[in-house]
Design a protein around this motif. Structure first.
Motif, PDB file in Angstrom:
ATOM      1  N   GLN A  18     -52.808  59.758 -86.883  1.00  0.00           N
ATOM      2  CA  GLN A  18     -53.472  59.405 -88.140  1.00  0.00           C
ATOM      3  C   GLN A  18     -52.585  58.477 -88.957  1.00  0.00           C
ATOM      4  O   GLN A  18     -53.068  57.511 -89.558  1.00  0.00           O
ATOM      5  CB  GLN A  18     -53.812  60.661 -88.930  1.00  0.00           C
ATOM      6  CG  GLN A  18     -54.880  61.510 -88.276  1.00  0.00           C
ATOM      7  CD  GLN A  18     -55.024  62.875 -88.917  1.00  0.00           C
ATOM      8  OE1 GLN A  18     -54.414  63.177 -89.926  1.00  0.00           O
ATOM      9  NE2 GLN A  18     -55.852  63.718 -88.316  1.00  0.00           N
ATOM     10  N   THR A  63     -59.011  52.982 -92.613  1.00  0.00           N
ATOM     11  CA  THR A  63     -59.348  54.053 -93.538  1.00  0.00           C
ATOM     12  C   THR A  63     -60.314  55.018 -92.853  1.00  0.00           C
ATOM     13  O   THR A  63     -61.134  54.602 -92.024  1.00  0.00           O
ATOM     14  CB  THR A  63     -60.001  53.506 -94.826  1.00  0.00           C
ATOM     15  OG1 THR A  63     -61.134  52.714 -94.460  1.00  0.00           O
ATOM     16  CG2 THR A  63     -59.034  52.654 -95.621  1.00  0.00           C
ATOM     17  N   PRO A  64     -60.211  56.299 -93.193  1.00  0.00           N
ATOM     18  CA  PRO A  64     -61.139  57.269 -92.602  1.00  0.00           C
ATOM     19  C   PRO A  64     -62.545  57.053 -93.154  1.00  0.00           C
ATOM     20  O   PRO A  64     -62.714  56.853 -94.357  1.00  0.00           O
ATOM     21  CB  PRO A  64     -60.568  58.620 -93.024  1.00  0.00           C
ATOM     22  CG  PRO A  64     -59.663  58.343 -94.173  1.00  0.00           C
ATOM     23  CD  PRO A  64     -59.250  56.917 -94.087  1.00  0.00           C
ATOM     24  N   TYR A 105     -61.567  56.357 -88.001  1.00  0.00           N
ATOM     25  CA  TYR A 105     -60.909  55.399 -88.895  1.00  0.00           C
ATOM     26  C   TYR A 105     -61.468  54.018 -88.574  1.00  0.00           C
ATOM     27  O   TYR A 105     -61.817  53.726 -87.433  1.00  0.00           O
ATOM     28  CB  TYR A 105     -59.398  55.390 -88.652  1.00  0.00           C
ATOM     29  CG  TYR A 105     -58.704  56.627 -89.150  1.00  0.00           C
ATOM     30  CD1 TYR A 105     -58.031  56.630 -90.363  1.00  0.00           C
ATOM     31  CD2 TYR A 105     -58.717  57.805 -88.411  1.00  0.00           C
ATOM     32  CE1 TYR A 105     -57.384  57.768 -90.834  1.00  0.00           C
ATOM     33  CE2 TYR A 105     -58.084  58.949 -88.854  1.00  0.00           C
ATOM     34  CZ  TYR A 105     -57.432  58.916 -90.069  1.00  0.00           C
ATOM     35  OH  TYR A 105     -56.801  60.050 -90.532  1.00  0.00           O
TER      36      TYR A 105
END
Length: 171
Positions: free
Chosen positions: A136, A145-146, A164
């Motif tokens: 992550q 970005t998630p 992501y």
């Protein structure tokens, strides 16, 4: 294929089997997969990457350390199906001896740039198990970005994964 300051990425061959085993047969490395692979699973993994090279021109590539020619990991681009959509994913797995030295980030950034510049992709994704904090962190350093959480079913286990994403203009 792809070159960075410290690394080059190339297609894996059957000669890479032993080095690939050092990664895929390490319980520590393979935690997100619920354990190490056996020889047959490693062979199948390698064959899948070779089919990906042939069929799509991409796959997980061998990551080679320029300074000594060592195979230290794999990183590349693969097509993943998520909720009926085909996503271009940057994936990576490294030998534990080479963790925490920035190699995964360096290779992942290079793969993202390759996807945008050479493949003309508009978006690139990484799909990472919710417990895999190190991967992550690599995705975040790759300016991703998630965007959502999905469930993958693997080895009879439901595993939450975070998707992501980075868009071409957002790199």
């Amino acid at each position: 294929m792809i070159t960075t300051e410290r690394l080059f990425l190339r297609e894996m061959t059957t000669k890479d089997f032993t080095d690939l085993c050092l990664i895929l047969q390490d319980d520590k490395v393979m935690t997100a997969y619920e354990g190490a692979f056996n020889d047959t699973e490693v062979s199948d993994w390698l064959a899948k990457q070779q089919r990906n090279y042939r069929d799509h021109g991409i796959g997980l590539w061998a990551v080679i350390l320029k300074e000594n020619g060592r195979f230290i990991g794999q990183c590349g681009l693969t097509w993943q199906e998520v909720e009926g959509e085909h996503l271009l994913e940057v994936g990576y797995l490294f030998n534990a001896d080479y963790w925490h030295q920035g190699f995964a980030t360096e290779a992942a950034i290079a793969c993202k740039k390759y996807a945008f510049k050479r493949l003309g992709a508009d978006k690139v994704f990484s799909i990472i198990r919710d417990t895999n904090r190190a991967s992550q962190a690599v995705a975040l350093r790759n300016q991703m970005t998630p965007i959502k959480t999905i469930i993958k079913h693997y080895r009879q286990i439901d595993m939450p994964h975070t998707v992501y994403c980075v868009e071409k203009g957002g790199q």
